[in-house]
Write an enzyme that holds these catalytic residues in place. Structure first.
Site, PDB file in Angstrom:
ATOM      1  N   GLU A 410       0.836  -1.208   0.000  1.00 49.22           N
ATOM      2  CA  GLU A 410       0.000   0.000   0.000  1.00 49.22           C
ATOM      3  C   GLU A 410       0.877   1.268   0.000  1.00 49.22           C
ATOM      4  O   GLU A 410       0.498   2.304   0.519  1.00 49.22           O
ATOM      5  CB  GLU A 410      -0.963   0.038   1.204  1.00 49.22           C
ATOM      6  CG  GLU A 410      -1.817  -1.186   1.373  1.00 49.22           C
ATOM      7  CD  GLU A 410      -2.804  -1.412   0.225  1.00 49.22           C
ATOM      8  OE1 GLU A 410      -2.913  -0.535  -0.654  1.00 49.22           O
ATOM      9  OE2 GLU A 410      -3.458  -2.457   0.214  1.00 49.22           O
ATOM     10  N   GLY A 411       2.046   1.170  -0.617  1.00 52.07           N
ATOM     11  CA  GLY A 411       3.014   2.270  -0.615  1.00 52.07           C
ATOM     12  C   GLY A 411       3.918   2.126   0.596  1.00 52.07           C
ATOM     13  O   GLY A 411       3.436   1.996   1.722  1.00 52.07           O
TER      14      GLY A 411
END
Length: 603
Positions: A410-411
């Site tokens: 998610e980054g």
């Protein structure tokens, strides 16, 4: 939408930094409705019965069991909580979707990843960006668990730089299909999914485009072997290869070139859901650790009686409490913003997109803070178990390994730290958050003579709230000066941005804990919140220490001479306690309360 939601002022994303939030305006786990409490209990029951009772199977790469549990979750409606009723979902609010994600994810990272990949980035892009025909065709199957989804964004040369993918989509001569060719990697659920959300570039477009691609091996789709991973052993993770895969033009998701926007908004939702997915893992690890500490005898006494163990238990509980406080505060803000947009005539689709996008700063803050709390908790849990913790015969070893991925997907946490500060500065430039005025006021305050009056801190948590107000001045001082010095070039100074982000993160987490405790103490009495008061004070103390360190690091990285001396004096002034808390006593109080209950009970 409730009258209360209509009447109260809902802060915009990032405004927590410059506007005071009243405790009555934050949502807490103690505010759950009866329906939400029932949903939580049914989710916990499923997790205990199907996941916790068989946690060892997930460590043996039993991908079939992960798929079986996903189907059972679908049968119970747990995959459809966020799906509108129109598409055969439960159509529940954002807080309820957070609850299910929270309590279904605590046992094993393998199932948590499968669940999140399917319900979030596998289903939501169609729900939020699909045409009516696409939603009617695919969403009911995904909501029920008849079909499973996967998300194909990452490539060998495209990770954090998501828009740099090389996968191509070429329109067929008859204009009926796009032929997709390329390689995707780290694709969760690839081994058993029925549908891919695939991002590819058409011609030389600046931005990628999204497509809905059914998984058909006869249509030029092949899978690599299951990846060998540090953790999440039973999460199916494979490379996916597309070789002239025909995708009907009606399966383009949203508009041409809109793929990067889809990907970023899907990640915003994924980030706050990832924070939720890390919460129950903390609770369960802490509960197992305190049970072990209560039973393990050394030197003729349970090890829970040792101060070194008490300190670990206290910090683990405090971080879990702070993560809950901040995550559900943000979730309700998003839910209320969605409701307001729907009341203004927006479609549910547009309202949810804009509602989550509004709080992208908070989503990044939560992703970083809670994933790192989980890593600390699993590490300390393993340490409390000692040699047994290092053994694969106990769940501590697998929990420690599974936790590690949460700081990457998610980054990465580094990307999210820079995003949080970068998005806040952009909001300020657009006039959505007034940073200039408060930052200027802080600069003028630094030039003035400080007050030497002793404040009245007779009310509950009044000193803590005053301190949080001053911590916000630290961020405004550092960020304001940095923006003034570097302007648009600020993003090139990554170490400065990382330090500023840590200040921002600690402010939000500490304030959320204090406001939750204050709200519950007002309605239930201080006596009922003794341990929560101690946790709020302990978290804030730890936050202040972090802010002192990161504030100094940031200041001396760009300021010199009189400016540097002035800012360092300001840092000292803004982080100063009038009455320092007895940290050892706080930790002992918290640990003793957890030990007495033999589990984490503050949710």
């Amino acid at each position: 939408m409730s009258t209360e939601t209509m009447n109260k002022e809902i802060l915009r994303g990032g405004q927590f930094l410059v506007k005071e939030t009243q405790c009555e305006d934050v949502f807490t786990l103690e505010d759950l409705s009866e329906e939400q409490r029932m949903m939580r209990e049914s989710t916990k029951e499923f997790a205990d019965r199907e996941l916790w009772a068989h946690w060892e199977r997930f460590e043996k790469k039993d991908y079939a069991y992960t798929e079986e549990c996903m189907r059972k979750a679908g049968e119970l409606g747990l995959l459809s909580v966020a799906v509108p009723e129109k598409y055969e979902g439960l159509g529940m609010g954002f807080v309820s979707t957070m609850l299910v994600c929270d309590y279904i994810s605590g046992v094993t990272g393998s199932f948590s990843t499968a669940f999140g990949a399917h319900t979030g980035i596998g289903t939501m892009p169609i729900t939020l960006y699909g045409t009516e025909e696409q939603k009617q065709k695919y969403v009911p199957k995904l909501a029920s668990g008849e079909w499973f989804g996967a998300y194909c964004l990452t490539e060998p040369g495209a990770g954090s730089d998501a828009n740099s993918g090389k996968t191509k989509a070429v329109l067929s001569d008859d204009g009926k299909y796009y032929n997709i060719t390329g390689q995707k990697m780290w694709i969760s659920n690839a081994g058993f999914c029925n549908l891919f959300i695939v991002f590819a570039r058409i011609e030389d477009d600046k931005y990628i485009t999204g497509f809905i691609v059914e998984n058909d091996p006869k249509n030029g789709i092949t899978l690599g072997d299951e990846e060998k991973k540090l953790g999440i052993h039973s999460s199916s993770t494979r490379q996916v290869f597309f070789n002239d895969t025909e995708v009907p033009i009606e399966n383009m998701l949203s508009e041409r070139g809109n793929g990067f926007k889809i990907a970023m908004n899907a990640l915003n939702i994924g980030r706050i859901k990832l924070a939720a997915a890390c919460l129950d893992a903390q609770r369960r690890v802490l509960t197992e650790a305190v049970k072990y500490a209560n039973e393990r005898m050394q030197f003729r006494t349970p090890i829970i009686n040792f101060g070194a163990i008490k300190a670990k238990i206290a910090n683990m509980a405090t971080n879990a409490y702070a993560g809950e406080s901040a995550s559900y505060r943000a979730a309700k803000n998003i839910e209320d913003r969605i409701a307001l947009r729907e009341a203004d005539g927006n479609s549910h689709q547009d309202a949810e997109l804009k509602g989550v996008e509004e709080y992208a700063i908070e989503c990044s803050i939560l992703k970083v803070a809670v994933s790192e709390h989980l890593q600390e908790t699993t590490d300390e849990g393993l340490q409390i178990f000692g040699g047994m913790g290092f053994s694969a015969d106990t769940p501590m070893e697998s929990a420690w390994r599974d936790a590690r991925i949460s700081r990457i997907y998610e980054g990465t946490n580094e990307i999210n730290r820079m995003l949080a500060v970068g998005m806040l500065v952009k909001k300020a430039m657009k006039g959505h958050v007034d940073l200039l005025g408060p930052a200027t006021a802080v600069g003028e305050e630094l030039m003035g003579i400080p007050s030497f009056e002793t404040p009245d801190f007779s009310e509950l948590l009044s000193e803590e709230k005053d301190l949080i107000t001053r911590l916000k001045k630290v961020f405004l001082m550092v960020a304001g000066s940095a923006v003034q010095k570097f302007g648009p070039e600020l993003e090139k100074h990554q170490q400065l941005m990382l330090a500023a982000a840590d200040i921002l993160i600690e402010i939000y987490m500490a304030e959320s804990s204090v406001l939750r405790t204050e709200k519950n103490a007002r309605r239930s009495g201080e006596e009922s919140q003794k341990t929560q008061i101690a946790m709020s004070k302990l978290y804030l103390y730890n936050a202040v220490e972090t802010i002192i360190k990161k504030g100094k690091e940031a200041i001396i990285s760009f300021a010199e001479g009189d400016e540097q001396r002035m800012m360092l004096m300001g840092l000292k002034r803004f982080t100063k306690y009038t009455n320092y808390p007895n940290v050892t006593a706080l930790r002992t109080q918290i640990a003793d309360a957890v030990a007495e209950q033999n589990e984490y009970t503050f949710d």
